[in-house]
Design a protein around this motif. Structure first.
Motif, mmCIF file in Angstrom:
data_model
loop_
_atom_site.group_PDB
_atom_site.id
_atom_site.type_symbol
_atom_site.label_atom_id
_atom_site.label_comp_id
_atom_site.label_asym_id
_atom_site.label_seq_id
_atom_site.Cartn_x
_atom_site.Cartn_y
_atom_site.Cartn_z
ATOM 1 N N MET A 1 4.047 36.613 0.208
ATOM 2 C CA MET A 1 4.705 35.968 1.583
ATOM 3 C C MET A 1 3.701 36.475 2.771
ATOM 4 N N GLU A 2 3.365 37.605 2.962
ATOM 5 C CA GLU A 2 2.640 37.855 3.929
ATOM 6 C C GLU A 2 1.296 37.234 4.179
ATOM 7 N N GLU A 3 0.601 37.001 3.153
ATOM 8 C CA GLU A 3 -0.620 36.098 3.284
ATOM 9 C C GLU A 3 -0.364 35.005 3.787
ATOM 10 N N PHE A 4 0.970 34.258 3.838
ATOM 11 C CA PHE A 4 1.011 32.817 4.497
ATOM 12 C C PHE A 4 1.607 33.178 5.993
ATOM 13 N N LEU A 5 2.355 34.258 6.284
ATOM 14 C CA LEU A 5 2.991 34.559 7.423
ATOM 15 C C LEU A 5 1.830 34.963 8.640
ATOM 16 N N VAL A 6 0.815 35.645 7.816
ATOM 17 C CA VAL A 6 -0.060 36.270 8.937
ATOM 18 C C VAL A 6 -1.037 35.196 9.660
ATOM 19 N N PRO A 7 -1.470 34.144 8.587
ATOM 20 C CA PRO A 7 -2.344 32.980 9.278
ATOM 21 C C PRO A 7 -1.459 32.213 10.034
ATOM 22 N N ILE A 8 -0.260 31.994 9.732
ATOM 23 C CA ILE A 8 0.868 31.199 10.697
ATOM 24 C C ILE A 8 1.055 31.734 12.050
ATOM 25 N N GLY A 9 1.297 32.883 11.831
ATOM 26 C CA GLY A 9 1.274 33.828 13.057
ATOM 27 C C GLY A 9 0.151 33.828 14.014
ATOM 28 N N ARG A 10 -0.924 33.866 13.417
ATOM 29 C CA ARG A 10 -2.254 33.925 14.407
ATOM 30 C C ARG A 10 -2.472 32.508 14.955
ATOM 31 N N THR A 11 -2.055 31.636 13.794
ATOM 32 C CA THR A 11 -2.326 30.301 14.576
ATOM 33 C C THR A 11 -1.430 29.666 15.817
ATOM 34 N N LEU A 12 0.082 30.066 15.637
ATOM 35 C CA LEU A 12 1.009 29.749 16.815
ATOM 36 C C LEU A 12 0.487 30.577 17.859
ATOM 37 N N THR A 13 0.082 31.984 17.789
ATOM 38 C CA THR A 13 -0.342 32.832 18.675
ATOM 39 C C THR A 13 -1.456 32.223 19.660
ATOM 40 N N SER A 14 -2.526 31.801 18.827
ATOM 41 C CA SER A 14 -3.763 31.172 19.535
ATOM 42 C C SER A 14 -3.462 29.956 20.102
ATOM 43 N N PHE A 15 -2.599 28.870 19.621
ATOM 44 C CA PHE A 15 -1.917 27.896 20.029
ATOM 45 C C PHE A 15 -1.443 27.888 21.416
ATOM 46 N N VAL A 16 -0.498 28.863 21.553
ATOM 47 C CA VAL A 16 -0.111 29.317 22.733
ATOM 48 C C VAL A 16 -0.974 29.715 23.863
ATOM 49 N N LEU A 17 -1.864 30.614 23.282
ATOM 50 C CA LEU A 17 -2.699 31.022 24.208
ATOM 51 C C LEU A 17 -3.740 29.919 24.685
ATOM 52 N N GLY B 1 -7.148 31.697 14.648
ATOM 53 C CA GLY B 1 -6.202 31.203 13.630
ATOM 54 C C GLY B 1 -6.409 31.207 12.229
ATOM 55 N N PHE B 2 -7.661 31.166 11.767
ATOM 56 C CA PHE B 2 -7.894 30.731 10.542
ATOM 57 C C PHE B 2 -8.868 31.995 9.583
ATOM 58 N N HIS B 3 -9.851 32.803 10.648
ATOM 59 C CA HIS B 3 -10.612 33.827 10.033
ATOM 60 C C HIS B 3 -9.925 35.386 10.063
ATOM 61 N N THR B 4 -9.206 35.373 8.908
ATOM 62 C CA THR B 4 -8.363 36.563 8.861
ATOM 63 C C THR B 4 -8.857 37.816 8.495
ATOM 64 N N ASN B 5 -10.252 37.750 8.368
ATOM 65 C CA ASN B 5 -11.139 38.927 8.110
ATOM 66 C C ASN B 5 -11.619 39.422 9.360
ATOM 67 N N LEU B 6 -11.489 38.969 10.455
ATOM 68 C CA LEU B 6 -11.565 39.230 11.740
ATOM 69 C C LEU B 6 -10.337 39.810 12.463
ATOM 70 N N LYS B 7 -10.512 41.132 13.043
ATOM 71 C CA LYS B 7 -9.163 41.499 13.733
ATOM 72 C C LYS B 7 -8.871 40.493 14.943
ATOM 73 N N PHE B 8 -7.504 40.308 14.758
ATOM 74 C CA PHE B 8 -7.161 39.307 15.853
ATOM 75 C C PHE B 8 -7.310 40.206 17.425
ATOM 76 N N MET B 9 -7.168 41.254 17.321
ATOM 77 C CA MET B 9 -7.145 42.017 18.674
ATOM 78 C C MET B 9 -8.606 41.882 19.054
ATOM 79 N N ASP B 10 -9.546 42.285 18.259
ATOM 80 C CA ASP B 10 -11.068 42.116 18.618
ATOM 81 C C ASP B 10 -11.287 40.669 19.414
ATOM 82 N N ILE B 11 -10.724 39.733 18.569
ATOM 83 C CA ILE B 11 -11.019 38.267 19.249
ATOM 84 C C ILE B 11 -10.579 38.008 20.254
ATOM 85 N N LEU B 12 -9.423 38.489 20.448
ATOM 86 C CA LEU B 12 -8.344 38.260 21.698
ATOM 87 C C LEU B 12 -9.332 38.971 23.074
ATOM 88 N N ILE B 13 -9.638 40.053 22.701
ATOM 89 C CA ILE B 13 -10.404 41.074 23.918
ATOM 90 C C ILE B 13 -11.688 40.288 24.459
#
Length: 234
Positions: free
Chosen positions: A1-17, A52-64
């Motif tokens: 289940m987590e493998e689906f929630l992580v990309p969905i959460g990243r995509t929603l966060t990146s879209f809002v941003l 949103g899609f490159h889950t191998n990269l840390k989200f915080m690193d991309i955000l910074i």
């Protein structure tokens, strides 16, 4: 289940941003009026895709890195606003393609632009005869700005001796059957709007759209258009 929630959460966060960034500096990005605004729009697309899609990269690193990019862009805006020299260096300058009705072939060569390219840009300006053009400048955004020769310029009211009449921005009063409260000031109060509706045997709820146009005239469009066979282009 987590493998689906992580990309969905990243995509929603990146879209809002992305929506937030667009609200703040969207006018600068969308216009593409200089080199760095175009570069930023391309970079933002890449960052958002990776968020949103490159889950191998840390989200915080991309955000910074994304925030650093926005800060760099803001600094470019600030420097361009304060210094004309920096503005010309960062934003570029328009290139004259036609001067006094003559094509400047040296400038055309610098831009690697053919006559076919120039004719296409002119046609997009509704000009099919290059002989009508006095000046033509290619802006940094890629659009063509032109001045027609005097015989081909459209007449204006002054040519016919018509005096200037005051115009203003349109003021929307009713939308979707509801009064727009923030525009009900001055003479266009709620009571005035309701009074104008009553003169036409209408209620506010009957009106789809009402606006004071640029000439100061009230335009009203009802929900019921009373058209026997309206055109449907779809």
């Amino acid at each position: 289940m987590e493998e689906f929630l992580v990309p969905i959460g990243r995509t929603l966060t990146s879209f809002v941003l992305l929506v937030f960034v667009t609200l703040v500096i969207g006018k600068h990005i969308n216009s593409h009026k200089n080199h760095y605004s175009f570069a930023l729009s391309v970079s933002i697309g890449s960052f958002i895709a990776n968020m949103g899609f490159h889950t191998n990269l840390k989200f915080m690193d991309i955000l910074i890195a994304f925030i650093a990019l926005l800060i760099l862009y803001y600094l470019c805006l600030l420097l361009s606003w304060r210094s004309r020299w920096i503005r010309e260096w960062l934003s570029g300058r328009p290139t004259v393609l036609i001067e006094n009705g003559k094509i400047l072939d040296m400038n055309m060569k610098k831009l690697k632009m053919s006559i076919d390219d120039l004719n296409q840009l002119l046609r997009e300006k509704d000009i099919f005869n290059i002989g009508e053009v006095e000046y033509a400048l290619l802006e940094v955004s890629g659009t063509l700005s032109i001045i027609k020769k005097s015989p081909f310029q459209p007449p204006v009211k002054r040519d016919f001796g018509i005096m200037h009449s005051h115009q203003s921005l349109p003021i929307e009063l009713i939308m979707d059957g509801k009064i727009i409260a923030k525009n009900t000031n001055g003479i266009y109060s709620s009571d005035w709007i309701k009074g104008e509706c009553k003169k036409r045997n209408l209620k506010v709820e009957d009106i789809y759209y009402a606006v004071i146009n640029t000439s100061g005239v009230l335009f009203i469009d009802k929900y019921e258009d009373s058209l026997s066979s309206p055109v449907d282009v779809e």
